[in-house]
Design a protein around this motif. Sequence first.
Motif, PDB file in Angstrom:
ATOM      1  N   PRO A  81      48.444  40.479  34.450  1.00 25.54           N
ATOM      2  CA  PRO A  81      48.278  39.091  34.110  1.00 25.54           C
ATOM      3  C   PRO A  81      48.664  39.064  32.599  1.00 25.54           C
ATOM      4  O   PRO A  81      49.530  38.291  32.115  1.00 25.54           O
ATOM      5  N   PRO A  82      47.895  39.662  31.745  1.00 25.50           N
ATOM      6  CA  PRO A  82      48.342  39.486  30.234  1.00 25.50           C
ATOM      7  C   PRO A  82      49.814  39.857  29.753  1.00 25.50           C
ATOM      8  O   PRO A  82      50.615  39.178  29.066  1.00 25.50           O
ATOM      9  N   ALA A  83      50.244  40.967  30.457  1.00 23.71           N
ATOM     10  CA  ALA A  83      51.626  41.107  30.396  1.00 23.71           C
ATOM     11  C   ALA A  83      52.718  40.165  30.620  1.00 23.71           C
ATOM     12  O   ALA A  83      53.800  39.533  29.885  1.00 23.71           O
ATOM     13  N   LEU A  84      52.498  39.591  31.756  1.00 23.31           N
ATOM     14  CA  LEU A  84      53.102  38.355  32.318  1.00 23.31           C
ATOM     15  C   LEU A  84      52.888  37.278  31.305  1.00 23.31           C
ATOM     16  O   LEU A  84      54.205  36.579  31.057  1.00 23.31           O
ATOM     17  N   ALA A 104      60.060  40.686  32.884  1.00 22.65           N
ATOM     18  CA  ALA A 104      58.897  39.381  33.126  1.00 22.65           C
ATOM     19  C   ALA A 104      59.358  39.197  34.675  1.00 22.65           C
ATOM     20  O   ALA A 104      58.232  39.014  35.310  1.00 22.65           O
ATOM     21  N   PHE A 105      60.590  39.158  35.130  1.00 23.20           N
ATOM     22  CA  PHE A 105      60.955  38.429  36.512  1.00 23.20           C
ATOM     23  C   PHE A 105      60.544  39.837  37.593  1.00 23.20           C
ATOM     24  O   PHE A 105      60.186  39.595  38.664  1.00 23.20           O
ATOM     25  N   LEU A 106      60.911  40.867  36.993  1.00 19.97           N
ATOM     26  CA  LEU A 106      60.474  41.993  37.774  1.00 19.97           C
ATOM     27  C   LEU A 106      59.003  41.945  38.069  1.00 19.97           C
ATOM     28  O   LEU A 106      58.556  42.178  39.264  1.00 19.97           O
ATOM     29  N   LEU A 107      58.517  41.764  37.217  1.00 19.87           N
ATOM     30  CA  LEU A 107      56.730  42.052  37.110  1.00 19.87           C
ATOM     31  C   LEU A 107      56.200  40.659  37.974  1.00 19.87           C
ATOM     32  O   LEU A 107      55.391  40.877  38.922  1.00 19.87           O
ATOM     33  N   PHE A 108      56.914  39.558  37.813  1.00 17.01           N
ATOM     34  CA  PHE A 108      56.516  38.383  38.477  1.00 17.01           C
ATOM     35  C   PHE A 108      56.738  38.590  40.071  1.00 17.01           C
ATOM     36  O   PHE A 108      55.861  38.146  40.675  1.00 17.01           O
ATOM     37  N   THR A 163      48.953  31.174  44.871  1.00 18.59           N
ATOM     38  CA  THR A 163      47.821  30.611  44.032  1.00 18.59           C
ATOM     39  C   THR A 163      47.521  31.385  42.990  1.00 18.59           C
ATOM     40  O   THR A 163      47.224  31.295  41.772  1.00 18.59           O
ATOM     41  N   ARG A 164      47.356  32.658  43.355  1.00 22.16           N
ATOM     42  CA  ARG A 164      46.800  33.751  42.404  1.00 22.16           C
ATOM     43  C   ARG A 164      47.873  33.968  41.270  1.00 22.16           C
ATOM     44  O   ARG A 164      47.260  34.277  40.277  1.00 22.16           O
ATOM     45  N   VAL A 165      48.993  34.076  41.760  1.00 27.42           N
ATOM     46  CA  VAL A 165      50.067  34.307  40.777  1.00 27.42           C
ATOM     47  C   VAL A 165      50.061  33.060  39.868  1.00 27.42           C
ATOM     48  O   VAL A 165      50.289  33.262  38.611  1.00 27.42           O
ATOM     49  N   GLY A 166      50.180  32.038  40.442  1.00 26.13           N
ATOM     50  CA  GLY A 166      50.536  30.622  39.887  1.00 26.13           C
ATOM     51  C   GLY A 166      49.425  30.204  38.770  1.00 26.13           C
ATOM     52  O   GLY A 166      49.751  29.848  37.707  1.00 26.13           O
ATOM     53  N   ARG A 167      48.436  30.746  38.989  1.00 26.40           N
ATOM     54  CA  ARG A 167      47.209  30.049  38.332  1.00 26.40           C
ATOM     55  C   ARG A 167      47.406  30.695  36.693  1.00 26.40           C
ATOM     56  O   ARG A 167      46.808  30.680  35.531  1.00 26.40           O
ATOM     57  N   PHE A 168      47.940  32.133  36.578  1.00 27.13           N
ATOM     58  CA  PHE A 168      48.158  32.685  35.348  1.00 27.13           C
ATOM     59  C   PHE A 168      49.016  32.038  34.391  1.00 27.13           C
ATOM     60  O   PHE A 168      48.851  32.057  33.181  1.00 27.13           O
ATOM     61  N   LEU A 169      49.787  31.181  35.131  1.00 29.44           N
ATOM     62  CA  LEU A 169      50.592  30.315  33.957  1.00 29.44           C
ATOM     63  C   LEU A 169      49.887  29.231  33.359  1.00 29.44           C
ATOM     64  O   LEU A 169      50.339  28.624  32.388  1.00 29.44           O
TER      65      LEU A 169
END
Length: 302
Positions: free
Chosen positions: A11-14, A223-227, A237-243
Amino acid sequence: MDNRLFELAAPPALILMWSSAFIAGIIGVGSAPPMLVLFTRFAVAGALLLVYALLSGAIWPRGRLLAHTLIAGLLMQVVQFGGFYTAMSQHVSAAVVSLMQGLSPVVIAVFAGVLGETVTPRQWLGFGIGGLGVGLAVVDQSVFSVTGLLLCVVGLAGLSLGTVYQKRFTPGIDPRAATALHVAVSAPFAGVIAVLGHDFHVSDPGRFAAAMTWMVLINSMAAFLLFNYMLLRWDNTRVGRFLFATPAATTVLAWWLVDQRVGPLTIVGLSAGLVGMVLASRRATPPAPVPESATPLPVSHR
């Protein structure tokens, strides 16, 4: 990677890599037209990602899965960055663009709910508070044109729809192949738009080269490899909330690197956004396990 380490580091890296794209974008579009910036970014990063995917033995999608992968890539790359970078070329600040993009978890949640993914009432509350916080912070930024705002909305729609589309229609796809195809297919589209614009002037080759190097290696590749890995492991929703955290990170970076102001309302809005992210991260308590004798037979899906 160890699951626990991935949970802590991803999460912090993204957030940092995602946020840095707006600073690099301001530098890039300040030295060249936005679609030329994107074409260069997509062409170089796409070639490198394709080589990486081939050498690492990525599993390539075929047929309908390939078509869905390309559509998701165009939404997440051409539509998102075409909208955001063109807005920045019209003097919309990096912080404002990032804050607009911070609404994406709300939009993602809406589409994910429509497509059947469970979103709890507590998460909806978190998304609402986070979206309100983003709105407050946007209001506190410098004034920009209606065209700039509409371009930000286009970029927001591209990211949100692309994220949900990818999760819906390309489940289980190899992230290496997906990332390479997303970027590579976007290059010719950005190139055509750049040609139609008839503007290829690079005012500052040094800054342009520096921005392209960062965009290619960090924003388009890392970034997109990690994403995509995070989308493979976790739900939308779990990925999206980090934004929700990227506006705060971008605002700090913009203040530090390009001397953009941070007003009181921005701080309030960013704080609300973080509260929303915390609430959105809380999931309902899972139901008790079903006794083995009562477990239904698996259903076959086509």
